[in-house]
Design an enzyme around this catalytic site. Structure first.
Site: not given
Length: 252
Positions: A2, A118
């Site tokens: 992340c 992402e």
């Protein structure tokens, strides 16, 4: 891992979600962000003893919303420059790495988010760079609270009465991606279900027990391909969440 997320709900909405008793002024005033990047200030939910006038912080445990810099700076660091490399903490090594073991035992937090971004690596075309598709990953209509750790770092070059002498920093815990998410990336942040929030924040819960709470993380998220604009930290606006009209790959 992340490396970008969004946090645009108001401080009061977060306080209502997590039953927060105290909102720090800087947490209340922190502006919304649709592209939170490493070293940015972020909100964190913590439980700590209230400060007692004239003595150590041994008052009642209070849940509060505070601000921390994203990227953990261990207390023994010579300077805070290495924090940008510690935006994530792998769940598999929390108990072993000194930078994470102590915070896991005594300084756990929740990092409020509305979702994260992402990048999925796609099949390269001969002679070209590996193409990537960005995704907005979220839970429809639900807040997301990442499991995190936080730490205090003292700037020894500043005077004892300088309020800027202390830096509070945080990291987001990650784990192996669940089956529905693995085609995008092999890691994902640990988002805790509501049932785990109280125990995760409770300073009376030890490191081993807290580590076990991470096994019950949320693993179902909605995926939306978004434009490459999110790749630049200069871009920070709601349109980053809009669907890519010409994605290189679909959500599934």
């Amino acid at each position: 891992m992340c490396g970008r997320f969004a946090s645009f709900r108001s401080a009061q909405d977060v306080a209502d979600d997590v039953a927060i008793a105290e909102l720090a002024d800087d947490a209340r005033m922190l502006p919304p962000s649709w592209n939170v990047a490493p070293t940015d200030d972020v909100r964190i939910v913590v439980e700590r003893p209230e400060r007692v006038a004239g003595g150590p912080g041994t008052g009642a445990i209070t849940r509060s919303l505070q601000v921390a810099r994203w990227g953990l700076v261990p207390s023994w660091s010579k300077d805070p420059s290495g924090g940008a490399r510690m935006i994530n903490a792998r769940v598999e090594t929390l108990l072993d790495k000194p930078a994470f073991a102590k915070p896991l035992a005594v300084r756990r937090c929740l990092v409020p988010a509305d979702g994260y971004f992402e990048w999925r690596k796609l099949e390269p075309v001969t002679g070209s760079k590996v193409p990537k598709q960005a995704y907005w990953i979220h839970r429809e209509g639900e807040p997301v609270l990442f499991a995190g750790l936080y730490e205090f770092w003292r700037d020894r070059t500043r005077a004892d009465d300088d309020p800027a002498r202390w830096l509070v920093s945080t990291t987001i815990i990650t784990t192996a991606a669940s089956a529905p998410m693995a085609h995008v990336h092999d890691r994902m942040p640990v988002a805790l279900p509501t049932s785990a929030w109280d125990a995760w924040l409770d300073p009376a819960v030890g490191a081993e027990q807290a580590s076990g709470l991470l096994d019950a993380h949320l693993d179902e998220f909605a995926l939306r391909p978004v434009r490459a604009l999110v790749g630049s930290v200069q871009n920070n606006f709601p349109e980053l969440l809009e669907e890519d009209p010409e994605p290189l790959a679909s959500g599934r």
